[in-house]
Design a protein around this motif. Structure first.
Motif, PDB file in Angstrom:
ATOM      1  N   SER A 101      28.379  45.908  47.463  1.00  0.00           N
ATOM      2  CA  SER A 101      28.644  46.396  46.110  1.00  0.00           C
ATOM      3  C   SER A 101      30.140  46.455  45.835  1.00  0.00           C
ATOM      4  O   SER A 101      30.581  46.243  44.699  1.00  0.00           O
ATOM      5  N   GLY A 102      30.936  46.727  46.873  1.00  0.00           N
ATOM      6  CA  GLY A 102      32.388  46.729  46.706  1.00  0.00           C
ATOM      7  C   GLY A 102      32.925  45.346  46.377  1.00  0.00           C
ATOM      8  O   GLY A 102      33.849  45.200  45.553  1.00  0.00           O
ATOM      9  N   LEU A 103      32.365  44.320  47.000  1.00  0.00           N
ATOM     10  CA  LEU A 103      32.773  42.947  46.688  1.00  0.00           C
ATOM     11  C   LEU A 103      32.354  42.577  45.266  1.00  0.00           C
ATOM     12  O   LEU A 103      33.042  41.808  44.588  1.00  0.00           O
ATOM     13  N   GLN A 104      31.227  43.118  44.798  1.00  0.00           N
ATOM     14  CA  GLN A 104      30.817  42.931  43.405  1.00  0.00           C
ATOM     15  C   GLN A 104      31.871  43.514  42.460  1.00  0.00           C
ATOM     16  O   GLN A 104      32.263  42.887  41.473  1.00  0.00           O
ATOM     17  N   TRP A 106      25.240  35.658  47.150  1.00  0.00           N
ATOM     18  CA  TRP A 106      24.439  36.064  48.311  1.00  0.00           C
ATOM     19  C   TRP A 106      25.122  37.162  49.117  1.00  0.00           C
ATOM     20  O   TRP A 106      24.502  37.790  49.973  1.00  0.00           O
ATOM     21  N   LEU A 107      26.403  37.460  48.782  1.00  0.00           N
ATOM     22  CA  LEU A 107      27.143  38.464  49.529  1.00  0.00           C
ATOM     23  C   LEU A 107      27.313  39.766  48.751  1.00  0.00           C
ATOM     24  O   LEU A 107      27.776  40.758  49.296  1.00  0.00           O
ATOM     25  N   THR A 108      26.953  39.773  47.469  1.00  0.00           N
ATOM     26  CA  THR A 108      27.209  40.947  46.644  1.00  0.00           C
ATOM     27  C   THR A 108      25.913  41.636  46.212  1.00  0.00           C
ATOM     28  O   THR A 108      24.849  41.047  46.214  1.00  0.00           O
ATOM     29  N   ILE A 109      26.046  42.913  45.855  1.00  0.00           N
ATOM     30  CA  ILE A 109      24.951  43.694  45.266  1.00  0.00           C
ATOM     31  C   ILE A 109      25.428  44.192  43.902  1.00  0.00           C
ATOM     32  O   ILE A 109      26.422  44.906  43.823  1.00  0.00           O
TER      33      ILE A 109
END
Length: 267
Positions: free
Chosen positions: A31-34, A98-101
């Motif tokens: 979620s932080g990467l989002q 594929w890496l984010t929420i």
């Protein structure tokens, strides 16, 4: 071959808080990467300042992903900058879907996920510390002056440059160094730098935000601390995998651990 003794190593509260903390940490990264995707850069400044940019992840008009670190540009098409949009296509975004929420780009939803799992991580971490103090287990995790001379011999043992580890109790000196740093340095700083990104927190507790160099600088520190904690987790997983993964997983699921040949209590 003699059967090695089995001991009850981890209580139910230790195991539950361990897994809750770990799963929450994974969700916080995603979620932080989002959230990062909404402003895909980090500046060593109190305000947004391209002249003091440490990291940026962009794309060109030709849909080429470009990652710039301290002024050095790298083409990262398909991985960073121009990558998976989370809906079956490609788009201009820093980190792939594929890496984010959530997988699609949605700043508001990313923040909701981030704050929700931040509470889970904080609560599980506090429970771990409080219950550990009440049981006396936490004191076994704290690095003491007597442990410092054993850090290098323990590292040599992990590198297979030493036959036996130095004498230690339930936790070896490298474990104590890592857990002491995470519990009492990195985790609190992670929380404070995250709070410093909030305008309302900055307004109420501006000296704390100023201590980190301002909100943009706090964002940089927050990202760096995330990388450090990922490195800690990766190292932890590697050590578990190379020193008896079944034994360690069993102990963290059931609580029961089979003693080793040399260490008496495992890593």
């Amino acid at each position: 071959m003699a059967q090695r003794a089995t001991v009850y190593r981890h209580s139910i509260t230790t195991r539950l808080t361990h897994w809750a903390f770990f799963l929450a940490f994974l969700a916080l990264i995603s979620s932080g990467l989002q959230i990062f995707n909404a402003a895909p850069y980090l500046d060593a400044s109190d305000k947004s300042n391209p002249a003091r940019r440490v990291l940026s992840i962009d794309s060109t008009d030709a849909h080429a992903g470009i990652t710039t670190i301290f002024g050095h540009r790298f083409t990262t098409t398909g991985i960073l900058g121009y990558t998976d949009d989370g809906m079956g296509g490609k788009t201009d975004r820093a980190f792939p879907g594929w890496l984010t929420i959530p997988s699609y780009q949605a700043l508001a939803d990313g923040r909701r996920w981030h704050f929700f799992f931040a509470w889970i991580m904080v609560i599980s971490g506090l429970l771990y510390v409080i219950l550990g103090l009440l049981r006396g287990d936490l004191l076994e995790l704290i690095l003491r002056p007597a442990d410092i001379p054993r850090i290098l011999p323990m590292q040599l043992y992990y590198f297979r440059l030493r036959a036996d580890p130095p004498p230690h109790g339930k936790y070896n000196p490298l474990q104590k160094l890592a857990y002491t740093s995470v519990l009492f340095i990195f985790a609190p700083l992670m929380i404070l730098t995250g709070l410093a990104l909030s305008p309302s927190f900055d307004a109420a507790f501006h000296p704390i935000t100023a201590l980190f160099g301002g909100r943009q600088f706090a964002r940089l520190w927050h990202f760096v601390l995330m990388v450090i904690l990922i490195g800690f987790s990766a190292t932890h997983i590697i050590l578990v995998a190379t020193t008896g993964v079944i034994n360690h997983l069993r102990s963290m699921i059931t609580g029961w651990y089979r003693l080793g040949v040399h260490d008496g209590t495992g890593i």
